[in-house]
Scaffold this motif. Structure first.
Motif, PDB file in Angstrom:
ATOM      1  N   THR A 282      40.037  58.124  25.843  1.00  0.00           N
ATOM      2  CA  THR A 282      39.139  57.556  24.855  1.00  0.00           C
ATOM      3  C   THR A 282      39.265  58.364  23.571  1.00  0.00           C
ATOM      4  O   THR A 282      39.096  59.578  23.577  1.00  0.00           O
ATOM      5  CB  THR A 282      37.682  57.604  25.353  1.00  0.00           C
ATOM      6  OG1 THR A 282      37.643  57.080  26.674  1.00  0.00           O
ATOM      7  CG2 THR A 282      36.766  56.783  24.453  1.00  0.00           C
ATOM      8  N   TYR A 283      39.626  57.696  22.483  1.00  0.00           N
ATOM      9  CA  TYR A 283      39.758  58.409  21.216  1.00  0.00           C
ATOM     10  C   TYR A 283      38.380  58.676  20.618  1.00  0.00           C
ATOM     11  O   TYR A 283      37.380  58.095  21.030  1.00  0.00           O
ATOM     12  CB  TYR A 283      40.613  57.605  20.237  1.00  0.00           C
ATOM     13  CG  TYR A 283      42.084  57.743  20.516  1.00  0.00           C
ATOM     14  CD1 TYR A 283      42.757  58.917  20.210  1.00  0.00           C
ATOM     15  CD2 TYR A 283      42.799  56.714  21.115  1.00  0.00           C
ATOM     16  CE1 TYR A 283      44.108  59.062  20.477  1.00  0.00           C
ATOM     17  CE2 TYR A 283      44.161  56.847  21.379  1.00  0.00           C
ATOM     18  CZ  TYR A 283      44.803  58.032  21.054  1.00  0.00           C
ATOM     19  OH  TYR A 283      46.129  58.165  21.324  1.00  0.00           O
ATOM     20  N   LYS A 284      38.365  59.563  19.624  1.00  0.00           N
ATOM     21  CA  LYS A 284      37.095  59.953  19.002  1.00  0.00           C
ATOM     22  C   LYS A 284      36.357  58.728  18.458  1.00  0.00           C
ATOM     23  O   LYS A 284      35.137  58.667  18.492  1.00  0.00           O
ATOM     24  CB  LYS A 284      37.348  60.952  17.868  1.00  0.00           C
ATOM     25  CG  LYS A 284      37.625  62.356  18.361  1.00  0.00           C
ATOM     26  CD  LYS A 284      37.460  63.358  17.216  1.00  0.00           C
ATOM     27  CE  LYS A 284      38.275  64.606  17.478  1.00  0.00           C
ATOM     28  NZ  LYS A 284      39.711  64.431  17.153  1.00  0.00           N
ATOM     29  N   ASN A 285      37.128  57.767  17.982  1.00  0.00           N
ATOM     30  CA  ASN A 285      36.471  56.575  17.436  1.00  0.00           C
ATOM     31  C   ASN A 285      35.978  55.620  18.520  1.00  0.00           C
ATOM     32  O   ASN A 285      35.537  54.513  18.238  1.00  0.00           O
ATOM     33  CB  ASN A 285      37.403  55.852  16.463  1.00  0.00           C
ATOM     34  CG  ASN A 285      38.678  55.349  17.146  1.00  0.00           C
ATOM     35  OD1 ASN A 285      38.783  55.387  18.374  1.00  0.00           O
ATOM     36  ND2 ASN A 285      39.621  54.884  16.361  1.00  0.00           N
ATOM     37  N   GLY A 286      36.086  56.075  19.781  1.00  0.00           N
ATOM     38  CA  GLY A 286      35.560  55.270  20.873  1.00  0.00           C
ATOM     39  C   GLY A 286      36.560  54.303  21.473  1.00  0.00           C
ATOM     40  O   GLY A 286      36.285  53.657  22.476  1.00  0.00           O
TER      41      GLY A 286
ATOM     42  N   SER B  10      53.519  46.127  22.344  1.00  0.00           N
ATOM     43  CA  SER B  10      53.197  47.213  21.428  1.00  0.00           C
ATOM     44  C   SER B  10      51.696  47.526  21.457  1.00  0.00           C
ATOM     45  O   SER B  10      50.873  46.626  21.468  1.00  0.00           O
ATOM     46  CB  SER B  10      53.625  46.821  20.020  1.00  0.00           C
ATOM     47  OG  SER B  10      53.474  47.920  19.168  1.00  0.00           O
ATOM     48  N   GLY B  11      51.388  48.809  21.513  1.00  0.00           N
ATOM     49  CA  GLY B  11      49.995  49.230  21.478  1.00  0.00           C
ATOM     50  C   GLY B  11      49.301  49.202  22.820  1.00  0.00           C
ATOM     51  O   GLY B  11      48.089  49.418  22.912  1.00  0.00           O
ATOM     52  N   CYS B  12      50.055  48.965  23.907  1.00  0.00           N
ATOM     53  CA  CYS B  12      49.419  48.842  25.216  1.00  0.00           C
ATOM     54  C   CYS B  12      49.138  50.201  25.849  1.00  0.00           C
ATOM     55  O   CYS B  12      48.498  50.274  26.890  1.00  0.00           O
ATOM     56  CB  CYS B  12      50.282  48.011  26.157  1.00  0.00           C
ATOM     57  SG  CYS B  12      51.812  48.840  26.606  1.00  0.00           S
TER      58      CYS B  12
ATOM     59  N   LYS C 206      51.676  52.843  26.263  1.00  0.00           N
ATOM     60  CA  LYS C 206      52.817  53.476  26.932  1.00  0.00           C
ATOM     61  C   LYS C 206      53.014  54.915  26.456  1.00  0.00           C
ATOM     62  O   LYS C 206      53.106  55.836  27.266  1.00  0.00           O
ATOM     63  CB  LYS C 206      54.111  52.692  26.644  1.00  0.00           C
ATOM     64  CG  LYS C 206      54.036  51.216  26.979  1.00  0.00           C
ATOM     65  CD  LYS C 206      55.349  50.524  26.687  1.00  0.00           C
ATOM     66  CE  LYS C 206      55.671  50.413  25.200  1.00  0.00           C
ATOM     67  NZ  LYS C 206      54.842  49.458  24.474  1.00  0.00           N
ATOM     68  N   THR C 207      53.094  55.073  25.142  1.00  0.00           N
ATOM     69  CA  THR C 207      53.309  56.409  24.588  1.00  0.00           C
ATOM     70  C   THR C 207      52.154  57.332  24.952  1.00  0.00           C
ATOM     71  O   THR C 207      52.347  58.484  25.313  1.00  0.00           O
ATOM     72  CB  THR C 207      53.474  56.319  23.058  1.00  0.00           C
ATOM     73  OG1 THR C 207      54.630  55.526  22.777  1.00  0.00           O
ATOM     74  CG2 THR C 207      53.642  57.681  22.446  1.00  0.00           C
ATOM     75  N   THR C 208      50.943  56.796  24.849  1.00  0.00           N
ATOM     76  CA  THR C 208      49.774  57.598  25.210  1.00  0.00           C
ATOM     77  C   THR C 208      49.892  58.086  26.651  1.00  0.00           C
ATOM     78  O   THR C 208      49.684  59.271  26.931  1.00  0.00           O
ATOM     79  CB  THR C 208      48.491  56.756  25.057  1.00  0.00           C
ATOM     80  OG1 THR C 208      48.500  56.146  23.766  1.00  0.00           O
ATOM     81  CG2 THR C 208      47.255  57.608  25.216  1.00  0.00           C
TER      82      THR C 208
HETATM   83  N1  LIG Z   1      44.530  58.853  17.135  1.00  0.00           N
HETATM   84  C1  LIG Z   1      44.189  57.615  17.542  1.00  0.00           C
HETATM   85  N2  LIG Z   1      42.933  57.155  17.379  1.00  0.00           N
HETATM   86  C2  LIG Z   1      42.577  55.917  17.813  1.00  0.00           C
HETATM   87  N3  LIG Z   1      43.410  55.049  18.405  1.00  0.00           N
HETATM   88  C3  LIG Z   1      44.681  55.446  18.596  1.00  0.00           C
HETATM   89  C4  LIG Z   1      45.148  56.734  18.177  1.00  0.00           C
HETATM   90  N4  LIG Z   1      46.451  56.852  18.498  1.00  0.00           N
HETATM   91  C5  LIG Z   1      46.801  55.678  19.082  1.00  0.00           C
HETATM   92  N5  LIG Z   1      45.753  54.830  19.145  1.00  0.00           N
HETATM   93  C6  LIG Z   1      45.751  53.479  19.727  1.00  0.00           C
HETATM   94  O1  LIG Z   1      46.055  53.573  21.094  1.00  0.00           O
HETATM   95  C7  LIG Z   1      46.773  52.415  21.495  1.00  0.00           C
HETATM   96  C8  LIG Z   1      47.966  52.819  22.328  1.00  0.00           C
HETATM   97  O2  LIG Z   1      48.912  53.486  21.535  1.00  0.00           O
HETATM   98  P1  LIG Z   1      50.352  53.859  22.074  1.00  0.00           P
HETATM   99  O3  LIG Z   1      51.019  54.660  21.034  1.00  0.00           O
HETATM  100  O4  LIG Z   1      50.226  54.471  23.419  1.00  0.00           O
HETATM  101  O5  LIG Z   1      51.047  52.439  22.192  1.00  0.00           O
HETATM  102  P2  LIG Z   1      52.478  52.064  22.752  1.00  0.00           P
HETATM  103  O6  LIG Z   1      52.266  51.284  23.977  1.00  0.00           O
HETATM  104  O7  LIG Z   1      53.319  53.269  22.840  1.00  0.00           O
HETATM  105  O8  LIG Z   1      53.003  51.087  21.627  1.00  0.00           O
HETATM  106  P3  LIG Z   1      54.441  50.946  20.948  1.00  0.00           P
HETATM  107  O9  LIG Z   1      55.249  50.076  21.850  1.00  0.00           O
HETATM  108  O10 LIG Z   1      54.150  50.265  19.663  1.00  0.00           O
HETATM  109  O11 LIG Z   1      55.010  52.327  20.783  1.00  0.00           O
HETATM  110  C9  LIG Z   1      47.150  51.666  20.229  1.00  0.00           C
HETATM  111  O12 LIG Z   1      46.336  50.504  20.148  1.00  0.00           O
HETATM  112  C10 LIG Z   1      46.822  52.614  19.113  1.00  0.00           C
HETATM  113  O13 LIG Z   1      46.357  51.923  18.001  1.00  0.00           O
END
Ligand SMILES: Nc1ncnc2c1ncn2[C@@H]1O[C@H](COP(=O)(O)OP(=O)(O)OP(=O)(O)O)[C@@H](O)[C@H]1O
Ligand SMILES: [Mg+2]
Lengths: 218, 378
Positions: free
Chosen positions: B10-14, B37-39, B41-43
C-alpha cells in the motif's frame, strides 16, 4: 595620448615594476586558488547534501544564488565591518561568490545520473555511500568541474576588486592606474588578469579531461 | 526458494498496487510474471530485493524472512537485471561485471577468472570486450553484460524486469535462446517480468498472471493455454496462441485413435480386403498385446501377394514413431520424414494407441484456427 606613447609608458612601467607585477600575479593566484579551493570543499559538500535531502534544495541554492546577485564591490564592502580589511575578508567574499556554480553543478550532476544506473547499483547491494563515491560523484565529475571552471574564471575577475579592501593582487595596478589616470598601469593589471583567467580555464579543462573516466567522454 | 505469504503493498497515498499475493517458487524454477501495464509486476519483483518495501505479509527467500535480513547482504545474493540495463558508464565491461564479487571481497585473481568465464558464457569475447566501455557496445551486447553482471557472484536467485523488452525482435529472440541455454545449464531460480505472452510461454516453467495487483492464475504454460480461468486470463492469453504454438498441443489431440491394424500372421488377401473396408492403403501390424511391429502398404501387397503366405513377410519398420508425450509440433516435423504419410503413436510399453496422418493434423489444426478466428471476431 597617442598609441605610441601608451606603448612607451607600458614599457617604462614594466621596467620599473616588473618585480611588483610578479608578486601581484602570485597574490592574485593565491586569492583565487584559496577561495575556489574552499568553495570546492564546501560547495561539493553542500551540493551532495542538497541532492540527498530535497528539503535543503530551496534554502541552500536560494542563499547561494542571492549571494551572487550582490554586486561584487558591495559584497567586498560588507566584509569590512565583519572581518576588517586585507586578505581574509577578500578570500571570504570570493569564496561566497564562487559557491553557487559549484553547488548547483554538483547537485545537477548528481541528480542527472541515469536513474536506472542508481537502481542497478542499489539492487546489486551497494550502500548509499558506495553509490555516492563510486557511482554518482565520478559520473557527475565533468559537470562539477564545469562549475569549478566557471567559479575560477569569475573569481579571477572579481579578485581584481579585492585590492579595493587591501588584499593586493593585480587590482592594485588597476586602481593605481585609475587614480593616477595612467592607462598603462590599468592595462598592466587588466591584461595579465584576463590572460590568467584564460590560462586557468585551459589548465582546468585539461585536468578535467585527464581525470574524466574514458567511458564518460563523448 | 521464494515464498510470498499474503503480501500487499500500500503506497502512502493509499493506493494498493499489490493485493494479498501468495505463491511459492521452487528452487531452479523459472517463474514469469505477466499482466497488463500497471498491474504490479515490477512492484512484486522489487519487493523481493526490498527496492520497494512491502507493507503487509511476509516474503521469505531461502527460508529467511527478508524483512529481518540485512538489506545489503540480501541484495548481494540476488541477481538483478532491468530493462534499462543500467550499466555503469564510467566502468569498463570487466569492472561492471566484477562489481558484486568485489563488494563481496573476492580476491582479484578469482574475480578476473570469473569475469572471463561469464563473458564467454554470454557470448562476448573477453579479448574484445573486457576493456571496452558500455557506450561502445550495442544494446544487445549491453544486456548480455547486464545478465553476466547479475550472475557474477553466482546468486541462487535472479530477478529480471523485462530484460529483453527494449531490444529489437531478432536480438530479443537470440538473447532469449541463449538465456534458456544458460538456464538449462545452471538451473537458477528466476523470476522474470514481461508483458509479452510469447516470451512468457517460451521462457517460463510457470506463468503467473497478474491484474490490478491480484494473482489470477499461476500455472504451467500448457495448462494456462489449455485451461485458462474464465474471463480475463482467457482473453489475455488469446485463443489463437495455441495455433501459433503447436508445441503446446499434445500429440493425442491430433491423432486418430482407431488405426487400421492387422496381425502379421494374416494372409495378404485378408489384408487387402481389410484395407478396402477401412479405405486405407496402409495397415499397422500389431502382436496379440497390441504392440506395434511394423507396417504394410497396399503397394507392396499388390506386388508380392502371390509370393507370400502372411503379411509379416513383407512388413517394414513403421518409422518414424512418436511417444504419447510428444506434441503436435513433433508430429508436424516428423510427418514429412514418413514414407507412408503417417506416424504411429505408441505408449511406454510399445502399444499402439493411435496414428497421426496428414489428414488428422490438418483437420485438427484448421479447426483450432477457425476457432481462433472466430474468437478474434467476437
Ligand atoms: N510511488 C508510488 N505511489 C503510488 N502508486 C505507485 C507508486 N509506484 C507505482 N505505483 C502504482 O503501482 C501500480 C503498479 O506499478 P508497477 O510498476 O508494479 O506496474 P507494472 O506491472 O510493472 O507495469 P508496467 O508493465 O507498465 O511496467 C501502478 O498502477 C503504479 O501507478
Ligand atoms: Mg514494470
Amino acid at each position: 595620448m597617442n598609441r605610441r606613447s601608451l606603448w612607451e609608458q607600458i614599457v617604462q612601467q614594466l621596467e620599473m615594476r616588473h618585480a611588483e607585477l610578479g608578486m601581484a600575479v602570485l597574490q592574485h593566484i593565491k586569492l583565487v586558488a584559496v577561495s575556489v579551493g574552499i568553495a570546492i570543499v564546501i560547495g561539493v559538500t553542500l551540493g551532495i547534501a542538497v541532492s540527498r535531502f530535497r528539503r535543503l534544495e530551496g534554502p541552500v541554492i536560494g542563499t547561494a544564488g542571492m549571494l551572487q546577485t550582490i554586486p561584487s564591490l558591495a559584497l567586498l564592502g560588507f566584509m569590512i565591518p565583519l572581518f576588517g580589511i586585507g586578505e581574509l575578508p577578500s578570500i571570504i567574499a570570493l569564496f561566497l561568490y564562487s559557491l553557487l556554480p559549484i553547488i548547483r553543478n554538483t547537485h545537477t550532476g548528481i541528480v542527472s545520473v541515469d536513474k536506472s544506473v542508481i537502481e542497478a547499483a542499489s539492487g546489486m547491494g551497494m550502500t548509499d555511500t558506495q553509490i555516492l563515491f563510486r557511482i554518482q560523484l565520478p559520473i557527475a565529475f565533468p559537470v562539477i568541474m564545469a562549475g569549478v571552471r566557471t567559479s575560477t574564471v569569475i573569481n579571477v575577475g572579481t579578485a581584481t576588486l579585492a585590492a579595493f579592501i587591501g588584499a593586493g593582487g593585480l587590482g592594485d595596478f588597476i586602481f593605481l592606474g585609475i587614480s593616477r589616470s595612467m592607462d598603462a598601469l590599468v592595462l598592466i593589471g587588466a591584461v595579465p588578469a584576463a590572460l590568467l583567467a584564460l590560462l586557468l580555464d585551459f589548465v582546468l579543462g585539461r585536468l578535467e579531461r585527464a581525470v574524466t573516466p574514458k567511458g564518460l567522454k563523448i | 526458494m521464494v515464498v510470498f505469504d499474503n503480501v500487499s503493498k500500500t503506497y502512502k497515498n493509499g493506493f494498493r498496487s499489490v493485493k494479498s499475493l501468495s505463491f511459492r517458487v521452487q528452487r531452479g524454477e523459472f517463474l514469469v510474471l505477466i499482466g497488463p501495464s500497471g498491474c504490479g509486476k515490477t512492484t512484486t519483483l522489487k519487493m523481493i530485493n526490498r527496492l520497494i518495501p512491502h507493507t503487509e505479509g511476509t516474503i521469505t527467500v531461502d527460508g529467511k524472512d527478508i524483512a529481518k535480513q540485512n538489506v545489503v547482504e540480501l541484495r548481494r545474493n540476488i541477481g538483478y537485471v532491468i530493462q534499462q540495463i543500467g550499466l555503469f558508464p564510467h566502468y569498463t565491461i570487466e569492472e561492471n561485471i566484477a562489481l558484486v564479487p568485489a563488494l563481496k571481497g573476492w580476491d582479484r585473481k578469482k574475480i578476473r577468472q570469473r569475469v572471463e568465464e561469464l563473458l564467454h558464457l554470454v557470448g562476448l569475447d573477453p579479448a574484445v570486450f573486457a576493456r571496452r566501455y558500455p557506450k561502445e557496445l550495442s544494446g544487445g551486447q549491453q544486456q548480455r553484460v547486464g545478465v553476466a553482471r547479475a550472475m557474477a557472484a553466482d546468486p541462487e536467485l535472479i530477478l529480471m524486469d523485462e530484460p529483453f523488452g527494449a531490444l529489437d525482435p531478432i536480438t530479443r529472440e537470440q538473447l532469449q535462446d541463449e538465456f534458456l541455454r544458460l538456464q538449462k545449464e545452471f538451473r537458477k531460480t528466476i523470476i522474470f517480468v514481461t508483458h509479452d505472452m510469447d516470451e512468457a510461454i517460451r521462457m517460463g516453467d510457470r506463468i503467473a498472471i497478474l491484474k490490478d495487483g491480484e494473482l489470477l492464475q499461476l500455472d504451467t504454460p500448457e495448462r494456462l493455454l489449455t485451461n485458462p480461468v474464465h474471463g480475463f486470463v482467457e482473453q489475455f492469453i488469446g485463443k489463437n496462441r495455441i495455433f501459433q504454438n503447436p508445441e503446446l498441443l499434445p500429440v493425442t489431440e491430433v491423432m486418430r485413435s482407431d488405426p487400421a491394424t492387422i496381425s502379421p500372421h494374416r494372409s495378404p488377401e485378408r489384408a487387402i480386403s481389410h484395407m478396402r473396408q477401412r479405405h486405407t492403403d496402409t495397415l499397422l501390424c500389431v502382436d496379440e498385446q497390441g504392440r506395434l511391429l511394423g507396417i504394410v502398404s497396399a503397394y507392396d501387397l499388390q506386388g508380392d501377394a502371390a509370393r507370400i503366405q502372411s503379411v509379416g513377410e513383407i512388413m517394414q519398420p513403421a518409422d518414424p514413431i512418436l511417444p504419447l508425450e510428444a506434441t503436435a509440433r513433433d508430429a508436424l516435423v516428423k510427418i514429412s520424414e514418413s514414407r507412408f504419410g503417417l506416424i504411429p503413436v505408441v505408449d511406454s510399453q510399445g502399444k499402439l494407441t493411435g496414428v497421426v496422418t496428414k489428414g488428422s493434423l490438418l483437420t485438427v489444426l484448421a479447426g483450432r484456427w477457425k476457432e481462433a478466428e472466430a474468437g478474434v471476431g467476437s
